[in-house]
Write a protein that holds these residues in place. Structure first.
Motif, PDB file in Angstrom:
ATOM      1  N   PHE A   3       0.820  -1.214   0.000  1.00 28.32           N
ATOM      2  CA  PHE A   3       0.000   0.000   0.000  1.00 28.32           C
ATOM      3  C   PHE A   3       0.854   1.265   0.000  1.00 28.32           C
ATOM      4  O   PHE A   3       0.512   2.257  -0.633  1.00 28.32           O
ATOM      5  N   GLU A   4       1.983   1.249   0.704  1.00 27.98           N
ATOM      6  CA  GLU A   4       2.861   2.421   0.758  1.00 27.98           C
ATOM      7  C   GLU A   4       3.414   2.773  -0.618  1.00 27.98           C
ATOM      8  O   GLU A   4       3.526   3.945  -0.958  1.00 27.98           O
ATOM      9  N   ALA A   5       3.777   1.775  -1.391  1.00 23.98           N
ATOM     10  CA  ALA A   5       4.296   2.034  -2.740  1.00 23.98           C
ATOM     11  C   ALA A   5       3.221   2.654  -3.630  1.00 23.98           C
ATOM     12  O   ALA A   5       3.517   3.540  -4.436  1.00 23.98           O
ATOM     13  N   ILE A   9       4.437   6.347  -4.370  1.00 23.86           N
ATOM     14  CA  ILE A   9       5.198   6.306  -5.627  1.00 23.86           C
ATOM     15  C   ILE A   9       4.283   6.245  -6.843  1.00 23.86           C
ATOM     16  O   ILE A   9       4.352   7.104  -7.724  1.00 23.86           O
ATOM     17  N   TYR A  10       3.421   5.238  -6.938  1.00 18.12           N
ATOM     18  CA  TYR A  10       2.628   5.042  -8.151  1.00 18.12           C
ATOM     19  C   TYR A  10       1.585   6.138  -8.374  1.00 18.12           C
ATOM     20  O   TYR A  10       1.427   6.632  -9.490  1.00 18.12           O
ATOM     21  N   MET A  52      12.804  11.799  -9.515  1.00 16.91           N
ATOM     22  CA  MET A  52      13.012  11.495  -8.098  1.00 16.91           C
ATOM     23  C   MET A  52      12.187  10.293  -7.635  1.00 16.91           C
ATOM     24  O   MET A  52      12.665   9.466  -6.855  1.00 16.91           O
ATOM     25  N   LEU A  53      10.950  10.183  -8.117  1.00 14.06           N
ATOM     26  CA  LEU A  53      10.105   9.057  -7.711  1.00 14.06           C
ATOM     27  C   LEU A  53      10.635   7.730  -8.242  1.00 14.06           C
ATOM     28  O   LEU A  53      10.554   6.707  -7.564  1.00 14.06           O
ATOM     29  N   VAL A  54      11.189   7.746  -9.444  1.00 17.74           N
ATOM     30  CA  VAL A  54      11.787   6.519  -9.983  1.00 17.74           C
ATOM     31  C   VAL A  54      12.990   6.115  -9.135  1.00 17.74           C
ATOM     32  O   VAL A  54      13.165   4.931  -8.814  1.00 17.74           O
ATOM     33  N   TRP A  55      13.817   7.089  -8.742  1.00 19.20           N
ATOM     34  CA  TRP A  55      14.957   6.768  -7.874  1.00 19.20           C
ATOM     35  C   TRP A  55      14.484   6.274  -6.512  1.00 19.20           C
ATOM     36  O   TRP A  55      15.097   5.376  -5.929  1.00 19.20           O
ATOM     37  N   MET A  56      13.406   6.834  -5.997  1.00 17.15           N
ATOM     38  CA  MET A  56      12.857   6.344  -4.733  1.00 17.15           C
ATOM     39  C   MET A  56      12.356   4.915  -4.888  1.00 17.15           C
ATOM     40  O   MET A  56      12.520   4.087  -3.984  1.00 17.15           O
ATOM     41  N   PRO A  62      13.761   8.075   0.766  1.00 14.09           N
ATOM     42  CA  PRO A  62      12.532   8.814   0.428  1.00 14.09           C
ATOM     43  C   PRO A  62      12.584  10.271   0.882  1.00 14.09           C
ATOM     44  O   PRO A  62      13.199  10.599   1.890  1.00 14.09           O
ATOM     45  N   THR A  63      11.927  11.109   0.120  1.00  9.32           N
ATOM     46  CA  THR A  63      11.841  12.526   0.424  1.00  9.32           C
ATOM     47  C   THR A  63      10.477  13.049  -0.028  1.00  9.32           C
ATOM     48  O   THR A  63       9.822  12.427  -0.866  1.00  9.32           O
TER      49      THR A  63
END
Length: 87
Positions: A3-5, A9-10, A52-56, A62-63
């Motif tokens: 769920f966090e991803a 991110i998504y 940045m999200l792809v790198w995370m 995370p930031t």
């Protein structure tokens, strides 16, 4: 897929991509200097956010910076939409 991803991110990736496409659509419909400047700012902010999200996603620390950039670009996109509907 946890769920966090999905939340961190998504979903922001989807919002950033939709924001870029929407801004392109608005710029093509009404070709003014304001639309062009706002679109360039939205491209830069969302492009940085996607990067940045792809790198995370790949494991970087995370930031919140990409999420703040997406928020700012979304507000600019809303401003662009209201300004276009007004004129």
């Amino acid at each position: 897929m946890d769920f966090e991803a999905i939340v961190w991110i998504y979903l922001p990736l989807a919002i950033a991509i939709v924001g870029i496409v929407w801004s392109i659509k608005l710029t093509v419909q009404k070709k003014t200097l304001f639309e062009l400047i706002v679109s360039i700012v939205v491209y830069i902010l969302n492009g940085f956010s996607i990067y940045m999200l792809v790198w995370m996603f790949l494991g970087a620390w995370p930031t919140f910076i990409p999420h703040i950039a997406i928020l700012i670009s979304t507000l600019l996109l809303i401003l662009q939409t209201f300004r276009q509907k007004r004129n």
